[in-house]
Design an enzyme around this catalytic site. Sequence first.
Site, mmCIF file in Angstrom:
data_model
loop_
_atom_site.group_PDB
_atom_site.id
_atom_site.type_symbol
_atom_site.label_atom_id
_atom_site.label_comp_id
_atom_site.label_asym_id
_atom_site.label_seq_id
_atom_site.Cartn_x
_atom_site.Cartn_y
_atom_site.Cartn_z
ATOM 1 C CG HIS A 140 -15.321 2.460 -1.032
ATOM 2 N ND1 HIS A 140 -14.564 1.582 -0.283
ATOM 3 C CD2 HIS A 140 -15.149 2.081 -2.311
ATOM 4 C CE1 HIS A 140 -13.984 0.717 -1.087
ATOM 5 N NE2 HIS A 140 -14.311 1.006 -2.328
ATOM 6 N NE ARG A 159 -10.392 -8.636 -5.078
ATOM 7 C CZ ARG A 159 -10.132 -7.606 -4.265
ATOM 8 N NH1 ARG A 159 -8.907 -7.139 -4.153
ATOM 9 N NH2 ARG A 159 -11.101 -7.035 -3.569
ATOM 10 C CG ASN A 173 -9.148 -3.402 -4.619
ATOM 11 O OD1 ASN A 173 -8.585 -3.698 -3.584
ATOM 12 N ND2 ASN A 173 -10.065 -2.460 -4.671
ATOM 13 C CE LYS A 213 -3.326 -2.748 -0.062
ATOM 14 N NZ LYS A 213 -3.715 -3.141 -1.416
ATOM 15 C CD GLU A 216 -3.481 7.373 3.515
ATOM 16 O OE1 GLU A 216 -4.663 7.144 3.862
ATOM 17 O OE2 GLU A 216 -3.046 7.085 2.386
ATOM 18 C CE LYS A 269 -15.676 -2.471 -1.823
ATOM 19 N NZ LYS A 269 -14.819 -2.802 -2.968
#
Length: 447
Positions: free
Chosen positions: A208, A292, A290, A116, A200, A237
């Site tokens: 999102h 994928r 992501n 990340k 952060e 989600k």
Amino acid sequence: MFKKILIANRGEIALRVIRACRELGIQSVAVYSEADTDSMHVALADEAYCVGSARSADSYLKIDQIIAAAEVSDADAIHPGYGFLAENAHFNEVCRASGFEFIGPSPQAMEKLGDKNTARSMAIASDVPVVPGSDGLIESDDVAIKVAKEIGYPVLIKATAGGGGKGMRVALDEDTLLTALSQARTEAEAAFGNGGVYLEKYVGNPRHIEVQVIADHHGNVCHLFERDCSVQRRHQKLIEEAPSPNLPEERRDAICEAAVRMIRGADYTNAGTVEFIVDENNDFYFIEVNARIQVEHPVSEMVSGVDLIKSQILVAAGEPLPFKQEDLQCVGHAIECRINAEDPSKGFRPNPGSIKKFFAPGGIGVRFDSHVYGGYSVPPYYDSMIAKLIVHRPTRAEAIATMRRALKEMQVEGIETTAGFHDIVLQHEDFIKGTHDTKWVERELMD
Ligand code: MV4
């Protein structure tokens, strides 16, 4: 073009890939655990190989077994689906070293973006907005204190090997910073074997929003517009939609162009999603990539008209994408509800078991991606999602109405599901106005 593809996954995503293969005239190979002998992906694939016992670690995660099945079936390529080994750069590498094309990005791109903090540096290098934060990993407590003071509290401590909400801690002030820091490091070391963390500024109650991208090996990088995934609970989600409600057109263009810059800059190919958080002023900040195909890819397929899995297969085979960005338009509105075998009245606790009676919703604007059927027994070993109910209509209001109609006509007897919860969300005024954020479910719906 490939003659045979092995799908290293199960459930609805395995069916999704089998369907794309069938339409491309490609043979499909399923792998399954002893608990999945009656699964639809085993029934629908052209061949199927048992790779081990029920637990994922003994079957779907066993790289040697998956590779052995690919060798025995003489497959040309392997599609990892999502979850399991989908973002495992080592598996990606082993597939290629064993002579199988991996349907996804290169191991290098997957490795780089999977870290990340490295992804954050790559975003900065591609002029993609990031949240104010540390310049690299936090090497000492003094640096942490200094950086936190500069960016201002509250700050978020993030594990560089984490993602999807794993390995994050909020620090509200200097007193709690150092404890939070050491807890985050220990947790990350234990969970990921890498205790590296970065800081952060914490953006409160963000939306999102993520951008679907597909890139071929010929320099063609396209976005398929954005998805709003703000209806989630504990990083799970629940409802996703495209396009995002209330995002000004200029912001939409900016966030999609930033995603394309990021993917191009990372030398990334195949399907990927660039994830952002968006604050109340509609300012967006890069969070992670992501690497994928994702559960929620169908909402982007519906509004763009692109078959993402076929596109992935074409790209992996070295073919150019059959479209350019200027050919793509975001048409209408799509919503996806994840139907999970969970009991919302019991904290969304998994509720596996035998489905006594099943009726799939249909009719105009309804897509139902599912592997379950009447008489199927939902196993307790895997993810609890049993279906994705997707609707696509000209306007968001019509999409909400169609989704509510489809949820009502869907019948799943014998287990509890999240269908009822979705109906509550879809008729809530905050959702209808599109003013909900990622904390909304926990803040407004959970008692
Ligand atoms: C954030 C954030 C607020 N501020 N970063 C990280 C994992 C990704 N999937 C979402 N993440 C977030 N990163 C900063 N600087 C808020 C989220 C976030 C979130 C955080 C906690 C609980 C639920 C969340 C849901 C969506 C986004």
